[in-house]
Design a protein around this motif. Structure first.
Motif, PDB file in Angstrom:
ATOM      1  N   HIS A  77       6.397  -9.173  -9.710  1.00 18.08           N
ATOM      2  CA  HIS A  77       5.626  -9.132 -10.948  1.00 18.08           C
ATOM      3  C   HIS A  77       4.399  -8.241 -10.758  1.00 18.08           C
ATOM      4  O   HIS A  77       3.872  -8.105  -9.644  1.00 18.08           O
ATOM      5  N   GLU A  78       3.921  -7.646 -11.840  1.00 18.33           N
ATOM      6  CA  GLU A  78       2.749  -6.778 -11.762  1.00 18.33           C
ATOM      7  C   GLU A  78       1.523  -7.536 -11.262  1.00 18.33           C
ATOM      8  O   GLU A  78       0.697  -6.985 -10.524  1.00 18.33           O
ATOM      9  N   ASN A  79       1.395  -8.791 -11.662  1.00 15.66           N
ATOM     10  CA  ASN A  79       0.250  -9.573 -11.187  1.00 15.66           C
ATOM     11  C   ASN A  79       0.296  -9.777  -9.676  1.00 15.66           C
ATOM     12  O   ASN A  79      -0.750  -9.883  -9.018  1.00 15.66           O
ATOM     13  N   THR A  80       1.513  -9.836  -9.126  1.00 13.67           N
ATOM     14  CA  THR A  80       1.647  -9.966  -7.669  1.00 13.67           C
ATOM     15  C   THR A  80       1.066  -8.746  -6.974  1.00 13.67           C
ATOM     16  O   THR A  80       0.381  -8.857  -5.952  1.00 13.67           O
ATOM     17  N   VAL A  81       1.338  -7.563  -7.535  1.00 11.83           N
ATOM     18  CA  VAL A  81       0.790  -6.334  -6.959  1.00 11.83           C
ATOM     19  C   VAL A  81      -0.732  -6.352  -7.042  1.00 11.83           C
ATOM     20  O   VAL A  81      -1.430  -6.008  -6.075  1.00 11.83           O
ATOM     21  N   SER A  97       0.441   3.509  -9.423  1.00  7.03           N
ATOM     22  CA  SER A  97       0.797   2.816 -10.665  1.00  7.03           C
ATOM     23  C   SER A  97       1.241   1.395 -10.332  1.00  7.03           C
ATOM     24  O   SER A  97       2.182   1.189  -9.556  1.00  7.03           O
ATOM     25  N   ILE A  98       0.559   0.407 -10.919  1.00  9.73           N
ATOM     26  CA  ILE A  98       0.927  -0.987 -10.674  1.00  9.73           C
ATOM     27  C   ILE A  98       2.317  -1.279 -11.222  1.00  9.73           C
ATOM     28  O   ILE A  98       3.125  -1.962 -10.577  1.00  9.73           O
ATOM     29  N   ARG A  99       2.613  -0.755 -12.400  1.00  9.40           N
ATOM     30  CA  ARG A  99       3.912  -1.029 -13.016  1.00  9.40           C
ATOM     31  C   ARG A  99       5.047  -0.480 -12.156  1.00  9.40           C
ATOM     32  O   ARG A  99       6.031  -1.184 -11.888  1.00  9.40           O
ATOM     33  N   ARG A 100       4.925   0.764 -11.704  1.00 13.00           N
ATOM     34  CA  ARG A 100       6.003   1.353 -10.904  1.00 13.00           C
ATOM     35  C   ARG A 100       6.091   0.697  -9.522  1.00 13.00           C
ATOM     36  O   ARG A 100       7.173   0.581  -8.951  1.00 13.00           O
ATOM     37  N   LEU A 144       0.828  -1.209   0.000  1.00 12.51           N
ATOM     38  CA  LEU A 144       0.000   0.000   0.000  1.00 12.51           C
ATOM     39  C   LEU A 144       0.864   1.261   0.000  1.00 12.51           C
ATOM     40  O   LEU A 144       0.580   2.230  -0.709  1.00 12.51           O
ATOM     41  N   ALA A 145       1.917   1.258   0.829  1.00 16.19           N
ATOM     42  CA  ALA A 145       2.788   2.436   0.913  1.00 16.19           C
ATOM     43  C   ALA A 145       3.465   2.706  -0.425  1.00 16.19           C
ATOM     44  O   ALA A 145       3.517   3.843  -0.901  1.00 16.19           O
ATOM     45  N   GLN A 146       3.984   1.650  -1.060  1.00 19.85           N
ATOM     46  CA  GLN A 146       4.642   1.830  -2.351  1.00 19.85           C
ATOM     47  C   GLN A 146       3.647   2.267  -3.419  1.00 19.85           C
ATOM     48  O   GLN A 146       3.940   3.132  -4.246  1.00 19.85           O
ATOM     49  N   PHE A 147       2.466   1.683  -3.403  1.00 17.72           N
ATOM     50  CA  PHE A 147       1.445   2.016  -4.394  1.00 17.72           C
ATOM     51  C   PHE A 147       1.056   3.494  -4.279  1.00 17.72           C
ATOM     52  O   PHE A 147       0.859   4.177  -5.286  1.00 17.72           O
ATOM     53  N   SER A 148       0.958   3.999  -3.059  1.00 23.75           N
ATOM     54  CA  SER A 148       0.643   5.415  -2.858  1.00 23.75           C
ATOM     55  C   SER A 148       1.820   6.301  -3.254  1.00 23.75           C
ATOM     56  O   SER A 148       1.642   7.365  -3.843  1.00 23.75           O
ATOM     57  N   MET A 166       9.241  -2.766  -5.891  1.00 27.94           N
ATOM     58  CA  MET A 166       9.282  -3.879  -4.940  1.00 27.94           C
ATOM     59  C   MET A 166       9.908  -5.134  -5.540  1.00 27.94           C
ATOM     60  O   MET A 166       9.990  -6.172  -4.865  1.00 27.94           O
ATOM     61  N   SER A 167      10.337  -5.039  -6.808  1.00 23.43           N
ATOM     62  CA  SER A 167      10.991  -6.167  -7.486  1.00 23.43           C
ATOM     63  C   SER A 167      10.093  -7.408  -7.516  1.00 23.43           C
ATOM     64  O   SER A 167      10.529  -8.528  -7.212  1.00 23.43           O
TER      65      SER A 167
END
Length: 451
Positions: free
Chosen positions: A384-388, A373-376, A364-368, A381-382
């Motif tokens: 996969h995008e699907n993991t996010v 952005s899912i890609r960023r 959540l912190a990284q996403f904010s 976080m190193s």
């Protein structure tokens, strides 16, 4: 004849050669005095003042500071500089005026040096040393005069420039205070800003500092301004107000899209320039010149938020970091603030959480932080995008927060995370170095502190 009456020998006129030598000496002294006075009066810098002295002689000259290192040297020749510690050993005790000193040079050859102390505002205040070496020819009377007068002019230069800089700093501080109290003097902010060198189209950031926890505060504000100016691309002005030190950072004309980068640059500079503990620092948003007063109010609000959550370490937090949380924290009840965080994050905030909850909080912190952005987020976080996507789906099942599609949910999480991170040195939403800061153990600790 009474020998006392025989004055012919005593009053014999000087020879033509003696008169010529005396005239040439006086003429040389006069020319040196005129040259040095003219250079001092031109408002030159210290190296230019020394250059005028060095140009008056073909002998090598040096200026040393009081600790020993050479500050300036004359000529293009790479001569071994003298050991100031050995030739001025007795001068440090105040016994050396202006005389010859014989000392070994680094190559082992003993040479004579003329040494003169650069006196400060008082006889006990030493700025440094002016040294001339007897290399290439013998000393002459004019050399001793040059060293003597050169030391006086160098000392006067330091004293005058220090007084000028102090006066300019005092005037600048006065105008900064006027900028922060717009309207009291009936003049526009833009006009006062122009007087200290801020252009009407500049973008500015205001910094409010609370150093009351330090016994002597942060010290000389000019030193802080100098340190910060070396770390950021912009002019820095400051004043010490009754509410603490205030800085105005002039970043020149900038596009609005650059605001985030400029604020981050100022925050990084402050973290480097301020002491490690005892200082609470609020940073405004990027404002136009006519909104400097509003920027000051923003910075003070951030400081007020920080004061509600005490900490020993230095904290630098911007309005952008807190977002709407600054209104809630500055004016809300602490218990109500805790309930807001618990209600927003639900089981993610629970002390019964496990490592999975920690992972979801960090996501959540990284996403904010990266602008939702899912890609960023995946790159940061190193994973996969699907993991996010899967983690955000779990967050929705646990809390009802639709972080992908609901702007209100995004704002609520941003506010809750900002409150949690308020006591931390690095803000997890904007500082990649703080990755992992919202660990479950840290979250539980903050829950107790906020409660």
């Amino acid at each position: 004849m009474d020998p006392t009456l025989d004055t012919a020998e005593k009053h014999r006129p000087d020879s033509y050669e003696q008169l010529t030598n005396r005239y040439e000496l006086l003429l040389g002294q006069h020319q040196i005095e005129l040259r040095l006075a003219d250079r001092l009066g031109s408002g030159c810098e210290f190296p230019e003042m020394f250059a005028a002295i060095a140009e008056s002689s073909d002998l090598p000259m040096w200026v040393f500071d009081t600790r020993g290192p050479v500050v300036l040297r004359s000529g293009d020749r790479e001569l071994d500089q003298p050991d100031i510690a050995s030739i001025c050993a007795d001068a440090r005790a105040g016994q050396l005026g202006n005389r010859f000193v014989i000392a070994p040079a680094p190559n082992g050859v003993a040479r004579r040096f003329l040494v003169r102390r650069l006196e400060g505002s008082s006889a006990d205040d030493s700025i440094g040393w002016l040294v001339m070496g007897e290399i290439g020819r013998s000393f002459r009377k004019l050399d001793q005069f040059l060293v003597d007068r050169g030391a006086v002019y160098l000392a006067r230069h330091c004293t005058l420039h220090h007084a000028m800089h102090r006066s300019i700093a005092d005037l600048t501080q006065g105008f900064v205070e006027r900028l922060l109290r717009r309207g009291e003097h009936g003049e526009s902010t833009v006009e006062d800003a122009r007087r200290i060198g801020i252009a009407p189209d500049s973008t500015c950031i205001v910094v409010a500092i609370d150093d009351s926890a330090l016994s002597r505060g942060i010290g000389d504000i000019d030193s802080l301004i100098s340190s910060l100016s070396k770390l950021i691309a912009g002019q820095v002005f400051g004043a010490r107000t009754p509410r603490g030190p205030v800085l105005i950072v002039d970043l020149g004309a900038a596009e609005r899209i650059e605001d985030s980068r400029l604020i981050e640059e100022v925050c990084r500079g402050l973290n480097s320039a301020l002491p490690d503990s005892g200082v609470q620092c609020g940073v405004s948003s990027a404002v136009e010149v006519d909104a400097i007063t509003e920027g000051y109010d923003e910075a003070l609000e951030v400081v007020a938020c920080l004061e509600r959550f005490t900490a020993d370490h230095t904290r630098v937090v911007s309005v952008r970091d807190l977002g709407p949380a600054r209104i809630l924290v500055a004016n809300g009840n602490i218990a109500a603030i805790r309930r807001y965080v618990e209600h927003t994050l639900g089981p993610l905030w629970s002390e019964q959480g496990d490592s999975d909850m920690e992972t979801l909080m960090n996501t959540l912190a990284q996403f904010s932080r990266v602008g939702h952005s899912i890609r960023r987020t995946a790159a940061a976080m190193s994973v996969h995008e699907n993991t996010v996507r899967q983690r955000l789906a779990r967050v929705r099942r646990l809390t009802g927060l639709d972080m992908l599609n609901d702007p209100f949910a995004q704002l609520s999480v941003h506010t809750a995370l900002a409150i949690i991170a308020l006591r931390n040195r690095a803000h997890p939403l904007w500082d990649t170095r703080a990755r992992g800061l919202l660990s479950r153990g840290r979250v539980r600790q903050k829950a107790v502190e906020i409660g």
